[in-house]
Design a protein around this motif. Sequence first.
Motif, short mmCIF file in Angstrom:
data_model
loop_
_atom_site.label_atom_id
_atom_site.label_comp_id
_atom_site.label_asym_id
_atom_site.label_seq_id
_atom_site.Cartn_x
_atom_site.Cartn_y
_atom_site.Cartn_z
N ALA A 21 0.54 -1.26 -0.07
CA ALA A 21 0.03 -0.16 0.69
C ALA A 21 1.11 1.32 0.02
O ALA A 21 0.56 2.24 -0.59
N LEU A 22 2.26 0.99 0.59
CA LEU A 22 2.60 2.32 1.05
C LEU A 22 3.65 2.86 -0.99
O LEU A 22 3.81 3.16 -1.07
N ALA A 23 3.72 1.44 -1.65
CA ALA A 23 4.33 1.68 -2.91
C ALA A 23 3.43 2.18 -3.56
O ALA A 23 3.69 3.24 -3.89
N ARG A 44 1.24 6.93 -6.70
CA ARG A 44 0.25 8.25 -6.94
C ARG A 44 -0.04 9.04 -6.38
O ARG A 44 -0.81 9.71 -6.29
N ASN A 45 1.18 9.33 -5.66
CA ASN A 45 0.69 10.37 -4.66
C ASN A 45 -0.40 10.79 -3.45
O ASN A 45 -1.46 11.42 -4.08
N GLU A 46 -0.39 9.88 -3.41
CA GLU A 46 -2.17 9.71 -2.66
C GLU A 46 -1.63 9.64 -0.96
O GLU A 46 -0.15 9.13 -0.65
N LEU A 47 -2.56 9.79 -0.04
CA LEU A 47 -2.16 10.26 1.55
C LEU A 47 -2.30 8.17 2.03
O LEU A 47 -4.15 7.30 1.39
N LEU A 48 -1.67 7.85 2.55
CA LEU A 48 -2.65 6.23 3.22
C LEU A 48 -3.11 6.97 4.83
O LEU A 48 -1.34 6.97 5.78
N ALA A 49 -3.81 6.24 5.23
CA ALA A 49 -3.40 6.66 6.68
C ALA A 49 -3.78 4.27 7.73
O ALA A 49 -4.43 3.72 7.65
N VAL A 50 -2.73 4.99 8.94
CA VAL A 50 -3.10 3.65 9.56
C VAL A 50 -3.29 3.78 10.82
O VAL A 50 -2.82 4.93 11.71
N VAL A 58 -5.46 -3.10 14.10
CA VAL A 58 -5.56 -1.80 12.38
C VAL A 58 -6.22 -1.91 11.76
O VAL A 58 -6.20 -2.92 10.64
N VAL A 59 -6.57 -1.27 11.05
CA VAL A 59 -6.57 -0.62 9.54
C VAL A 59 -5.95 0.41 8.91
O VAL A 59 -5.76 1.06 9.29
N ILE A 60 -5.58 -0.51 7.46
CA ILE A 60 -5.18 0.49 6.71
C ILE A 60 -6.14 0.85 5.52
O ILE A 60 -6.47 0.31 5.36
N CYS A 61 -6.10 2.48 5.66
CA CYS A 61 -7.13 3.00 4.81
C CYS A 61 -6.25 3.56 3.58
O CYS A 61 -4.84 4.69 4.42
N GLU A 62 -6.52 3.04 2.51
CA GLU A 62 -5.51 3.73 1.18
C GLU A 62 -6.41 5.19 0.68
O GLU A 62 -7.53 4.89 0.92
N ASN A 63 -5.34 5.46 -0.14
CA ASN A 63 -6.16 6.59 -0.76
C ASN A 63 -7.53 8.18 -0.21
O ASN A 63 -8.36 8.27 -0.19
N VAL A 64 -7.00 8.24 1.02
CA VAL A 64 -7.33 9.22 2.32
C VAL A 64 -7.07 10.41 1.46
O VAL A 64 -6.01 10.81 1.78
N GLN A 65 -8.51 11.61 1.68
CA GLN A 65 -8.39 12.79 1.32
C GLN A 65 -7.58 13.47 1.68
O GLN A 65 -6.94 14.61 1.42
N SER A 66 -7.87 13.74 3.06
CA SER A 66 -7.34 14.67 3.97
C SER A 66 -6.91 14.53 5.98
O SER A 66 -7.40 13.00 5.10
N ALA A 67 -5.92 14.53 6.53
CA ALA A 67 -6.52 13.91 7.67
C ALA A 67 -7.91 13.66 7.96
O ALA A 67 -7.64 13.55 9.13
N GLU A 68 -8.29 14.95 8.24
CA GLU A 68 -9.61 15.59 8.21
C GLU A 68 -10.99 14.08 7.72
O GLU A 68 -11.38 13.60 8.37
N ASP A 69 -10.21 14.06 6.67
CA ASP A 69 -10.73 12.48 5.96
C ASP A 69 -10.71 11.72 7.54
O ASP A 69 -11.63 10.20 7.35
N LEU A 101 -0.07 9.31 9.05
CA LEU A 101 -0.38 9.47 8.10
C LEU A 101 0.82 9.39 6.88
O LEU A 101 2.15 9.49 7.48
N SER A 102 0.82 8.89 5.86
CA SER A 102 2.12 8.33 4.95
C SER A 102 1.10 9.17 3.38
O SER A 102 0.55 8.48 3.16
N HIS A 103 2.26 9.82 2.85
CA HIS A 103 2.24 9.74 1.83
C HIS A 103 3.09 8.31 0.96
O HIS A 103 3.26 8.85 -0.37
N GLY A 104 3.61 7.37 1.09
CA GLY A 104 4.20 6.38 0.65
C GLY A 104 5.60 6.10 1.08
O GLY A 104 6.59 5.22 0.53
#
Length: 216
Positions: A73-75, A80-86, A136-147, A180-183
Motif C-alpha cells: 500500500a505504501l508503494a 500515485r501521490n496519495e495519502l494513506l492512513a494507518v 489495525v486498519v489500513i486506509c488507502e487514498n485518504v483525502q486529508s487528515a480530517e477525512d 499518515l503517510s504519502h508512501g
Amino acid sequence: MILLSFALAARFNELKRQREAALQLNEQILAKRVTERTMALEQANQRLSELALQDPLTGLANRTALQQHLEQALARSLRRNELLAVMLIDLDGFKPINDQHGHGFGDQVLAEIAGRLRQYIRDADLPARLGGDEFVVICENVQSAEDAQDLAKRLLEGLDTPMYLEDRAVRVGASIGIALSHGADDATLLIRLADAAMYRAKAEGRNRVQLATQQL
C-alpha cells in the motif's frame, strides 16, 4: 476362403478400433483425474497460504499479512501521490469483560469486533488483528487528515454500540491512533507512530481519536 478372409480382416479391424477407442477413453479419464487432482492440490495450497495469513479467531489478516499489505500500500501511495492512513485500535474496557465472563466469552467479543470493523470500514480498506485486543486498519487514498479522522470516528461509533452475546449485553469502547503517510515512510515506523498516538488517546480519556506526530 476369400469371404472368410474379408470377415476375419473386418473383425480384426473392428477389434483394433475398439482397443484404440478404449485406450483413448482411458487416457481421457486419466487426464481428467490428473487435472482434478492438480486443481485440488492448488486449492489446498491456496487455502494453506490464506490460513498462514489469517488470524484464526477473527478471520482478519494477521501480522504477516498486515506487514505485506502495508508495504504494498505504501508503494502504491508513493507511486500515485496519495495519502494513506494507518489506524491502530486498542479496545477500552475489554479486560474486565474477560475477567468477569471468561476468555471464551472474550473471544466472542473479539470476533464481534472484527465483524464490526468489516462493516464500518470502506471496501478497499484492510482490517487486521495485531494481537490481543489490538487491531489495525489500513486506509488507502485518504483525502486529508480530517477525512482519516472522520473514518476513525465512524469506527468508534460502530464499536461503541452495545453487543448482545449469550443473552448478555456488553459494551466495549476503543482508542484509535492514526499515522499518515504519502508512501515514503517505513511500514514498521508507521505502526509505531500510530501506536504512540493511540496511547496518547488513552491518556486523554479514552474512546477518542488521536493523530500521530512525526516523532516518537
